[in-house]
Motif scaffolding. Structure first.
Motif, PDB file in Angstrom:
ATOM      1  N   TYR B 152       0.831  -1.206   0.000  1.00  0.00           N
ATOM      2  CA  TYR B 152       0.000   0.000   0.000  1.00  0.00           C
ATOM      3  C   TYR B 152       0.872   1.266   0.000  1.00  0.00           C
ATOM      4  N   GLN B 153       2.003   1.190   0.720  1.00  0.00           N
ATOM      5  CA  GLN B 153       2.786   2.401   0.936  1.00  0.00           C
ATOM      6  C   GLN B 153       3.775   2.631  -0.197  1.00  0.00           C
ATOM      7  N   LEU B 160       6.008   5.072  -5.501  1.00  0.00           N
ATOM      8  CA  LEU B 160       4.688   5.688  -5.349  1.00  0.00           C
ATOM      9  C   LEU B 160       3.797   4.794  -4.495  1.00  0.00           C
ATOM     10  N   PRO B 161       2.994   5.395  -3.631  1.00  0.00           N
ATOM     11  CA  PRO B 161       2.037   4.577  -2.873  1.00  0.00           C
ATOM     12  C   PRO B 161       0.980   4.019  -3.819  1.00  0.00           C
ATOM     13  N   LEU B 162       0.308   2.983  -3.374  1.00  0.00           N
ATOM     14  CA  LEU B 162      -0.684   2.322  -4.234  1.00  0.00           C
ATOM     15  C   LEU B 162      -1.716   3.318  -4.762  1.00  0.00           C
ATOM     16  N   PHE B 163      -2.114   4.287  -3.935  1.00  0.00           N
ATOM     17  CA  PHE B 163      -3.180   5.189  -4.405  1.00  0.00           C
ATOM     18  C   PHE B 163      -2.717   6.064  -5.560  1.00  0.00           C
ATOM     19  N   ARG B 164      -1.402   6.302  -5.696  1.00  0.00           N
ATOM     20  CA  ARG B 164      -0.924   7.044  -6.869  1.00  0.00           C
ATOM     21  C   ARG B 164      -0.698   6.095  -8.050  1.00  0.00           C
ATOM     22  N   ARG B 166      -2.578   3.465  -8.605  1.00  0.00           N
ATOM     23  CA  ARG B 166      -3.935   3.223  -9.128  1.00  0.00           C
ATOM     24  C   ARG B 166      -4.332   4.328 -10.094  1.00  0.00           C
TER      25      ARG B 166
END
Lengths: 575, 169
Positions: B152-153, B160-164, B166
């Motif tokens: 995730y991190q 890049l973290p997973l949210f970036r 994605r």
């Protein structure tokens, strides 16, 4: 309720496979106990006094009825037909077989649950206000932020081997129902003058041997910087936290020994490097996480319900329960119901599989199939129609979950204690039961009013005794169980908009400890003192302690003054 | 010779790890060959050590800091970080700081309590070689890198973290 996507699901499934392999290697003798121990702890598996204990994560205390049924199934199939809801909003099984734990984890994964980081020196389950999403005084929906932190902290590669365990709590409302000041990090949602959301950051609070009310190290952290700022705090702690002494390894000791100002400088200096880096949160991500939460499909209901008003007016028992166990909801026509797991004679927080299934049914029928676990070890149906309250109350009575004692003396927070825990110095559950039996008269209990009574079986303070208005701590004296009593602790201001804000405080020990059989008498004397000294029924126990100090309480307990007027004696005798 | 994992393969280790004596006496440094010396020795004699015909690297204890070698990274082909036990996680922060703050591109090696169950976390913090402790089954250990596919991190492997990530996908 947060719904996993395929990556979230793969994470828990791969963790099951990894743990299955670690268990296999341990049982085959290729992984020695010394190394298996920290690995199994990272999956919530302790070896306890009689058997292993498995702690399953209930992230920020939220459960679906389907998950609760799986927890019931696990209790029935792998354990002795019950589970224990803990003060960290998790559930613990006290009798699983080590070799079956991977199978339990696999069953949990099928309902988007896990035991990841429920123990060990790593970032633990993030805890939140059990009224998140529904409280009238809410600033942000704390569950969304908890889920963001759950994902960030899951298998964090840098912070998996910290000096000691690390507990984070998020409070999204103006009242503090999460005891944020006694966590390693406590986050309070706040709005700045421009209406922007951010967090007030408290670091270095904690209970245990050295109870500390944590200081605020930053008054306003814009939400975008939450992860980078936490990484800065964690990195300073990972590098400089003490590792030479288990009892001095929590971040509270680092903050205290470094000094709050110097520690804050170190965090800010580290943060200067991380700020605006890739971990800076995006509005799209916050929206994406929020969008993965199922939302109750509330009906448009009138504020006032005539049949409910009638039931309230005519049924005293219902009214008592309503006053203590029902919490106001921000959506008109709805209310949150606390199902008390504190019935006299039952270990606080325990529930049988049948009870869990019955509660799951109640959740399906009356609360959109969702429920919450509170850090006070009760279950909550958060979205009940006001018009259904009477029916829910009747069903809860049938299940033994309608004890109208939320916020009262018998709503005891209690650790598993010496009956189960290998760390405990003394039993805690029988003490809770003896106190509940002594204060079994409901009228008297309601007259006493709000009192938090917390019991821990040892210095590790899992029962949060330091922040009980009355705290009971089991101690060992030459192999015998004794109990030390504290008064004046407080978990924080739990009442929204209270006129006399009473922040978090640590209780003070009143004097020499007592044998187990004496504890109910001691509590009774403390309560007698309170009732004699209070200026009105509005003044709570904790308020009186703050106003007059602990000396009068000591005198009532240790007999330096005439503690009981004849009138009070009669009242106690009839209670 | 201890087993070494490099580039996800088991290799023979050609570096000689030098340790101070029990009384703190600095180890004798051979004239030839590649050696990893303790930080204390490096700090005493860094110019002489850097001029050896063999390569010279430094190893840090978990109480040491990335800053202790930051100024010398341009002439260090390898920095090793010692893990006294599985529980001491300071080395993870040191490795990340070497990579992310100081931009170190050389080899970062884990030494000490290095075995299957810690390799993945080490990799994500910037380690690229792993000197397995004695008795560790290297083939078994290699499988650890496939244990958990997702992070995730943001970390050294996935900046890049997973949210970036994605957002890119």
């Amino acid at each position: 309720m947060y719904t996993y996507d395929e990556i979230d699901q793969r994470v828990v499934e791969q963790r099951v496979a990894q743990f299955r392999d670690q268990t296999r290697r341990f049982l085959a003798g290729t992984l020695i106990e010394e190394e298996f121990r920290p690995l199994r702890l990272r999956n919530g598996l302790y070896v306890q006094r009689f058997a292993p204990m498995l702690r399953v994560a209930i992230p920020y205390g939220m459960l679906s009825s389907r998950q609760l049924r799986t927890l019931a199934h696990i209790a029935r199939k792998y354990d002795r037909d019950y589970g224990h809801f803990s003060t960290r909003q998790n559930i613990q099984y006290n009798w699983p077989k080590l070799e079956e734990v991977p199978d339990i984890l696999a069953e949990l994964a099928t309902v988007q649950m896990h035991a990841i980081q429920t123990s060990g020196n790593c970032i633990r389950n993030i805890t939140a206000d059990h009224f998140g999403g529904i409280a009238k005084d809410e600033i942000v929906d704390s569950f969304v932020w908890c889920e963001i932190l759950r994902q960030w902290s899951t298998f964090h590669p840098e912070f998996n081997w910290l000096p000691r365990k690390f507990k984070i709590a998020i409070n999204g409302a103006s009242a503090d129902r999460t005891a944020t000041h006694v966590h390693d990090i406590g986050l309070h949602a706040v709005r700045d003058a421009g209406g922007e959301i951010g967090f007030r950051v408290v670091v270095g609070g904690g209970l245990g041997r050295t109870p500390v009310v944590g200081p605020v190290i930053r008054e306003f952290l814009p939400w975008q910087h939450l992860l980078t700022y936490l990484e800065a705090v964690l990195r300073v702690y990972n590098r400089y936290g003490r590792r030479d002494n288990l009892y001095k390894a929590r971040i509270k000791i680092l903050v205290r020994e470094t000094g709050k100002d110097k520690f804050t400088e170190e965090v800010e200096a580290e943060w200067a490097h991380l700020k605006d880096g890739p971990n800076t949160l995006l509005a799209e991500e916050v929206a994406r996480i929020a969008g993965r939460f199922t939302k109750p499909a509330y009906q448009t209901l009138p504020e006032h319900d005539a049949s409910f008003a009638g039931q309230l007016a005519t049924d005293t028992a219902f009214r008592n329960w309503y006053q203590r166990n029902v919490f106001a909801h921000k959506v008109p026509g709805y209310a949150a119901v606390t199902l008390s797991l504190k019935k006299t004679g039952v270990p606080p927080g325990d529930a049988t599989s049948a009870q869990m299934e019955a509660v799951a049914d109640l959740a399906d029928q009356y609360s959109f199939g969702e429920l919450r676990v509170s850090h006070e070890q009760n279950l909550i149906l958060a979205d009940v129609r006001v018009s259904d309250l009477h029916a829910v109350w009747q069903k809860a009575q049938g299940l033994g979950f309608a004890t109208p004692n939320i916020g009262l003396l018998t709503n005891i927070i209690c650790c598993p204690g010496g009956d189960f825990c290998s760390l405990a110095n003394a039993k805690s559950i029988p003490v809770a039961q003896a106190i509940q039996e002594r204060f079994d008269n409901l009228d008297y209990l309601h007259d006493i009013g709000e009192v938090d009574l917390n019991i821990s079986g040892c210095m590790n303070a899992c029962g949060h005794h330091h922040v009980g208005h009355i705290g009971v701590l089991g101690v060992d004296k030459n192999g015998e169980e004794w109990y030390q009593i504290e008064v004046g602790g407080n978990q924080g201001e739990t009442r929204a908009g209270a006129a006399n804000v009473r922040g978090a405080s640590i209780g003070k020990v009143i004097g020499p400890s007592f044998a187990r059989a004496q504890v109910p008498d001691v509590i009774e004397r403390l309560i007698t003192c309170y009732i004699d000294k209070r200026d009105s029924e509005v003044e709570r126990f904790i308020d009186v302690v703050h106003r007059i100090g602990i000396e009068p309480f000591k005198e009532y307990v240790y007999g330096k003054a005439d503690p009981q007027s004849p009138r009070r004696n009669r009242q106690l005798a009839s209670a | 010779m201890a087993k070494l994992i490099r580039n996800l393969r088991v290799e023979t280790d050609n570096w000689l790890l030098l340790k101070a004596g029990a009384d703190g006496t600095p180890p004798a440094v051979p004239a030839e060959g590649d050696v990893i010396v303790p930080l204390s020795l490096w700090q005493l004699r860094k110019d002489a050590l850097a001029a050896r015909s063999g390569k010279t690297a430094v190893w840090l204890e978990s109480k040491d800091s990335a800053e202790d070698v930051a100024a010398d990274l341009h002439r260090l082909p390898l920095v090793a970080i010692h893990f006294p036990s599985i529980a001491d996680g300071r080395g993870y922060s040191i490795a990340r700081l070497l990579r992310e703050r100081h931009g170190y591109k050389g080899e970062v090696r884990a030494i000490g309590a290095v075995f299957k169950d810690v390799l993945l976390g080490m990799q994500r913090c910037g380690f690229d070689t792993y000197a397995l402790r004695d008795g560790e089954d290297a083939d078994e250990a290699l499988r650890a890198f496939d244990d958990l596919a997702d992070t995730y991190q943001a970390n050294v492997v996935e900046p890049l973290p997973l949210f970036r990530r994605r957002a890119i996908i």
